[in-house]
Design a protein around this motif. Structure first.
Motif, short mmCIF file in Angstrom:
data_model
loop_
_atom_site.label_atom_id
_atom_site.label_comp_id
_atom_site.label_asym_id
_atom_site.label_seq_id
_atom_site.Cartn_x
_atom_site.Cartn_y
_atom_site.Cartn_z
N VAL A 1 0.85 -1.20 0.00
CA VAL A 1 0.00 0.00 0.00
C VAL A 1 0.88 1.24 0.00
CG1 VAL A 1 -1.94 -1.13 1.15
CG2 VAL A 1 -0.15 -0.02 2.53
N GLY A 2 0.25 2.40 -0.20
CA GLY A 2 0.99 3.64 -0.20
C GLY A 2 1.33 4.11 1.21
N VAL A 3 2.00 5.26 1.29
CA VAL A 3 2.40 5.85 2.57
C VAL A 3 1.56 7.10 2.79
CG1 VAL A 3 4.25 6.99 3.83
CG2 VAL A 3 4.73 4.93 2.50
N ASN A 4 0.84 7.13 3.90
CA ASN A 4 -0.04 8.25 4.21
C ASN A 4 0.72 9.42 4.84
OD1 ASN A 4 -2.33 6.85 3.34
ND2 ASN A 4 -2.59 5.87 5.34
N VAL A 5 0.38 10.61 4.40
CA VAL A 5 0.87 11.85 5.01
C VAL A 5 -0.31 12.45 5.76
CG1 VAL A 5 1.89 14.11 4.61
CG2 VAL A 5 2.52 12.19 3.14
N ARG A 6 -0.15 12.63 7.08
CA ARG A 6 -1.29 13.02 7.91
C ARG A 6 -1.18 14.46 8.40
NH1 ARG A 6 -4.55 8.83 8.66
NH2 ARG A 6 -3.71 6.73 8.27
N THR A 7 -2.28 14.96 8.90
CA THR A 7 -2.33 16.37 9.32
C THR A 7 -1.68 16.60 10.66
OG1 THR A 7 -4.53 15.99 10.27
CG2 THR A 7 -4.43 16.83 8.00
N SER A 8 -1.44 15.53 11.44
CA SER A 8 -0.77 15.64 12.74
C SER A 8 -0.04 14.33 13.02
CB SER A 8 -1.79 15.94 13.85
OG SER A 8 -2.71 14.87 13.98
N PRO A 9 0.89 14.31 14.00
CA PRO A 9 1.68 13.10 14.28
C PRO A 9 0.88 12.04 15.03
CG PRO A 9 2.31 14.84 15.80
CD PRO A 9 1.35 15.45 14.83
N ASP A 10 -0.12 11.52 14.35
CA ASP A 10 -1.01 10.55 14.97
C ASP A 10 -1.65 9.72 13.85
OD1 ASP A 10 -3.04 9.15 16.23
OD2 ASP A 10 -3.64 10.83 17.51
N ALA A 11 -1.56 8.40 13.95
CA ALA A 11 -2.07 7.52 12.90
C ALA A 11 -3.58 7.61 12.74
CB ALA A 11 -1.67 6.08 13.19
N THR A 12 -4.25 8.20 13.71
CA THR A 12 -5.71 8.33 13.62
C THR A 12 -6.13 9.70 13.08
OG1 THR A 12 -5.90 9.14 15.90
CG2 THR A 12 -5.99 6.75 15.56
N SER A 13 -5.16 10.58 12.85
CA SER A 13 -5.50 11.91 12.34
C SER A 13 -5.86 11.84 10.87
CB SER A 13 -4.33 12.87 12.55
OG SER A 13 -3.22 12.47 11.76
N PRO A 14 -6.56 12.86 10.35
CA PRO A 14 -6.97 12.84 8.95
C PRO A 14 -5.78 12.72 7.99
CG PRO A 14 -8.14 14.54 10.14
CD PRO A 14 -7.07 14.05 11.07
N LYS A 15 -6.02 12.06 6.90
CA LYS A 15 -4.99 11.88 5.86
C LYS A 15 -4.97 13.10 4.96
CE LYS A 15 -5.77 9.13 2.41
NZ LYS A 15 -6.01 7.90 1.60
N LEU A 16 -3.78 13.70 4.79
CA LEU A 16 -3.64 14.84 3.88
C LEU A 16 -3.56 14.36 2.44
CD1 LEU A 16 -3.29 17.93 3.82
CD2 LEU A 16 -0.82 17.58 4.00
N PHE A 17 -2.72 13.37 2.19
CA PHE A 17 -2.62 12.69 0.90
C PHE A 17 -1.79 11.43 1.09
CE2 PHE A 17 1.14 15.40 0.99
CZ PHE A 17 2.14 14.60 0.47
N SER A 18 -1.66 10.62 0.06
CA SER A 18 -0.84 9.40 0.12
C SER A 18 0.18 9.38 -1.00
CB SER A 18 -1.73 8.15 0.01
OG SER A 18 -2.55 8.01 1.14
N TYR A 19 1.38 8.94 -0.66
CA TYR A 19 2.35 8.60 -1.70
C TYR A 19 1.98 7.19 -2.18
CZ TYR A 19 5.36 12.54 -0.46
OH TYR A 19 5.87 13.80 -0.24
N GLN A 20 1.67 7.06 -3.45
CA GLN A 20 1.21 5.78 -3.96
C GLN A 20 2.31 4.72 -3.89
OE1 GLN A 20 -2.07 5.26 -4.79
NE2 GLN A 20 -2.21 7.33 -3.93
N GLN A 21 1.88 3.46 -3.84
CA GLN A 21 2.83 2.35 -3.80
C GLN A 21 3.86 2.51 -4.91
OE1 GLN A 21 1.10 -1.41 -4.74
NE2 GLN A 21 2.88 -2.60 -4.12
N LYS A 22 5.14 2.30 -4.58
CA LYS A 22 6.20 2.52 -5.55
C LYS A 22 7.35 1.55 -5.31
CE LYS A 22 9.36 6.02 -7.34
NZ LYS A 22 10.43 5.01 -7.46
N ASP A 23 7.87 1.00 -6.39
CA ASP A 23 9.08 0.18 -6.32
C ASP A 23 10.28 1.13 -6.27
OD1 ASP A 23 11.24 -1.49 -6.67
OD2 ASP A 23 10.37 -2.61 -8.34
N PRO A 24 11.08 1.12 -5.19
CA PRO A 24 12.22 2.05 -5.09
C PRO A 24 13.46 1.58 -5.83
CG PRO A 24 12.07 0.74 -3.10
CD PRO A 24 10.91 0.33 -3.97
N GLY A 25 13.38 0.44 -6.53
CA GLY A 25 14.51 -0.02 -7.33
C GLY A 25 15.37 -1.04 -6.62
N LEU A 26 16.32 -1.58 -7.38
CA LEU A 26 17.18 -2.66 -6.90
C LEU A 26 17.92 -2.29 -5.63
CD1 LEU A 26 18.27 -5.49 -7.64
CD2 LEU A 26 20.12 -4.36 -8.85
N ASN A 27 18.39 -1.06 -5.52
CA ASN A 27 19.13 -0.60 -4.35
C ASN A 27 18.25 0.11 -3.33
OD1 ASN A 27 21.87 -1.35 -5.27
ND2 ASN A 27 21.48 0.17 -6.86
#
Length: 664
Positions: free
Chosen positions: A591-617
């Motif tokens: 899944v992607g990585v969520n960017v939230r409005t505050s340092p809390d996993a229950t806080s609203p999601k601002l946006f998400s970085y979509q799932q991405k292959d970071p490459g061989l290294n």
């Protein structure tokens, strides 16, 4: 004769099955060969419209096939007493006899209705090749039943085998020729098809009449394998109708280095891949082998890392990611024939320079990126497949280095004023003029970049796009504001200017309007905006992350933009360099990585970085700028980061275990 056989193979190249709908041909193992000769009128249907591919072929029929295929001249030199005068079959047999391709029996008969054996067929083809004045090629063949081949036919079979015309019957205990077995119509079509292909390769050269248009000598549908000697490919005499046959020969010999389809290398044991010179001037790279999902594109002539290939696709690596390209869009160059490739060098001034090679023009260009990493030696040369992981040439030493401006988010503002940016613009235009290059003669007075500094700072404030980045991109895309598109269309970003048609491009009322379009229609709509269609991270980046993935076909566009930013910053006092704390997303789960409005996993999601292959290294997760950190209520450390979103969103929060600092 050269023109005759070249034309025959040109016909083969262009041929598509038109007559091949006969039920007894469709789906046959030799369908391609049968249809070729049927379409040529060499093999003809019987009274019921059938071609009878599995029927034993007679001596008379095979003689007529050869006569029609070679369009032999009329001859009455030899007459056989068991042939009825003036029939089509008789005339064709006589023509073949006149060409020295066949002879009759001592009693003066030809016996046209006798079923022809495989060795007799080899004998006729051998004489046909002599008629064409082709040089003989021999191989040390050994079938399991070689001792059953009549002495008169050993040499003809050897020649046919060396040219891959005769392949034998593969069984568990070995390969058999079965010389006394009767050949079928299908066998005849295949043998003649391969003979014509071999003839095109072996035919003697003849002087070309001045003004005569050249015709391709090699059928691109024929495969061959080659070794390399003296800086040249040396193909064997064998030609293969299928890629699989060629691959078997390629794998069987350590001296064979490549497979070719016609003259194009389509597989090699080691070498470099380059984007080819095609109609679009780019090579498309796909995520999947079926070419359905486009990932990015590469400028013609530029290097890509070769992984492997098959008959119709090439597998390449770029930035640690694997992509697929179409064979006709890639040039493969074996190691022994490589004339140049990209490399990096640390100059005496401590600056990292990139030397890029173009395989089409066989020339180098270079640009500066930034100050080299402290672990890189002055005067040393390096290779890098991704512009981050560097290997010193002639040494086992490596260095990992993220050029700062290449991976800094454009949401991070510049410290320079509009006046300072104008100062740099004026200075660089004078420098351009001093080069003596004609197009820069009036750059200090005619460039479309003159006086843009204040406007770029206003745009930075309103739209949160770094002014240094905007200026660097304009310099790069407009050739310092003096390109034709800049001068005639006020288009200073190459908007809608494509590799396939560089004269196209949008027209703007002023350079400022071009800036507006670049920000509105590109950066804040599709590229920097994480909700955009081409969102790969809000930094110049490379072909794996950032704008360079889709904005430009030049694989080094991102590092060139970064180089311009570094040079502007260096001239103006190095106030921006290394000021931001850079990081990258390292999570590569489902899944992607969520960017939230505050340092809390229950806080609203601002946006998400979509799932991405970071490459061989694992080097190319989405770039972020870290501005603060804190421990959240959940016990995790959280990073406060610049938001990639368009204004008014300024900051977001990401759990620190999902991020790695890259210049800390």
């Amino acid at each position: 004769m050269k023109k005759l056989f070249t034309l025959m193979l040109l016909t083969l190249l262009l041929w598509t099955p038109i007559v091949a709908e006969a039920s007894d041909v469709k789906g046959h193992q030799m369908e391609t060969e049968l249809n070729y000769w049927i379409d040529k009128g060499v093999i003809r249907a019987d009274a019921k419209g059938n071609y009878n591919p599995n029927k034993s072929v007679t001596r008379g029929e095979f003689a007529s096939y050869i006569a029609r295929a070679l369009e032999l001249p009329t001859s009455t030199k030899h007459k056989f007493k068991d042939l009825k005068a003036n029939t089509t079959l008789t005339i064709e047999i006589q023509n073949a006899a006149g060409a020295g391709i066949l002879s009759g029996y001592p009693d003066g008969t030809f016996r046209p209705n006798e079923k022809i054996t495989r060795q007799h067929m080899a004998g006729m083809m051998y004489k046909a090749m002599r008629y064409m004045k082709l040089p003989e090629q021999h191989s040390n063949f050994k079938f399991k039943d070689t001792n059953k081949i009549s002495a008169n036919f050993v040499n003809p079979v050897a020649v046919a085998h060396s040219l891959n015309i005769i392949r034998g019957d593969h069984r568990k205990d070995g390969v058999y020729f079965k010389p006394q077995d009767h050949a079928t119509v299908a066998h005849a079509s295949a043998f003649l098809f391969r003979m014509v292909a071999a003839a095109d390769k072996l035919k003697p050269s003849e002087p070309t009449t001045p003004g005569t248009p050249s015709i391709p000598d090699v059928d691109p549908e024929v495969y061959k394998v080659s070794s390399i000697s003296g800086g040249q490919l040396k193909s064997t005499t064998a030609l293969y109708k299928t890629y699989e046959d060629a691959l078997a020969a390629y794998n069987a010999s350590s001296s064979i280095k490549v497979i070719q389809k016609g003259d194009k290398v389509i597989k090699m044991k080691a070498g470099k891949a380059f984007a080819s010179n095609n109609a679009t001037n780019t090579t498309s790279l796909y995520k999947d082998s079926s070419f359905k999902t486009l990932a990015t594109s590469i400028q013609a002539g530029r290097e890509i890392s070769y992984v492997g290939s098959s008959a119709d696709r090439v597998i390449v690596e770029l930035g640690g990611l694997t992509f697929y390209a179409k064979q006709n869009e890639v040039d493969l160059v074996p190691t022994e024939l490589v004339t140049g490739s990209d490399y990096y060098e640390v100059g005496r001034d401590g600056v990292l320079y990139h030397y890029t090679y173009n395989n089409i023009s066989k020339s180098y260009a270079n640009y500066s990126i930034a100050s080299a990493a402290s672990s890189m030696r002055i005067g040393a040369k390096y290779t890098s497949l991704d512009g981050v992981h560097f290997k010193e040439v002639g040494s086992s030493k490596t260095a990992t280095y993220y050029p700062y401006f290449q991976f800094q988010s454009i949401r991070y503002p510049s410290t320079y004023t509009g006046a300072e940016l104008d100062e740099y613009i004026n200075k660089i235009l004078v420098d351009r003029q001093k080069t003596g290059i004609a197009r820069y003669q009036n750059a200090p007075t005619q460039s479309k970049l003159i006086g843009l500094g204040e406007y770029l700072k206003a745009v930075e404030e309103t739209h949160r796009v770094n002014a240094l980045f905007i200026l660097a991109t304009a310099i790069h895309e407009s050739d310092y504001g003096i390109s034709t598109n800049a001068q005639t269309k006020n288009n200073i970003f190459g908007i809608k200017v494509f590799d396939s048609d560089p004269d196209k491009g949008e027209v703007y009322a002023s350079p400022e309007k071009s800036v507006d379009a670049f920000i509105r229609e590109y950066m804040n709509k599709n590229y920097a905006n994480p909700l955009g269609g081409y969102a790969n991270g809000a930094a110049p980046g490379n072909k794996v992350v950032g704008f360079n993935v889709r904005y430009a076909s030049d694989p080094n566009w991102g590092s060139k933009i970064a180089g311009h930013m570094w040079r502007i910053d260096t001239f103006l006092g190095k106030k921006d360099y290394q000021q931001a704390d850079l990081g990258r997303i390292i999570y590569d789960g489902p899944v992607g990585v969520n960017v939230r409005t505050s340092p809390d996993a229950t806080s609203p999601k601002l946006f998400s970085y979509q799932q991405k292959d970071p490459g061989l290294n694992a080097a190319f997760g989405y770039p972020v700028v870290i501005v603060d950190e804190t421990t959240g209520a959940d016990g995790y450390k959280w990073y406060k980061v610049l938001s990639d979103m368009n204004p008014p969103a300024d900051y977001g929060w990401i759990r620190s275990d999902l991020v790695e600092r890259i210049n800390y």
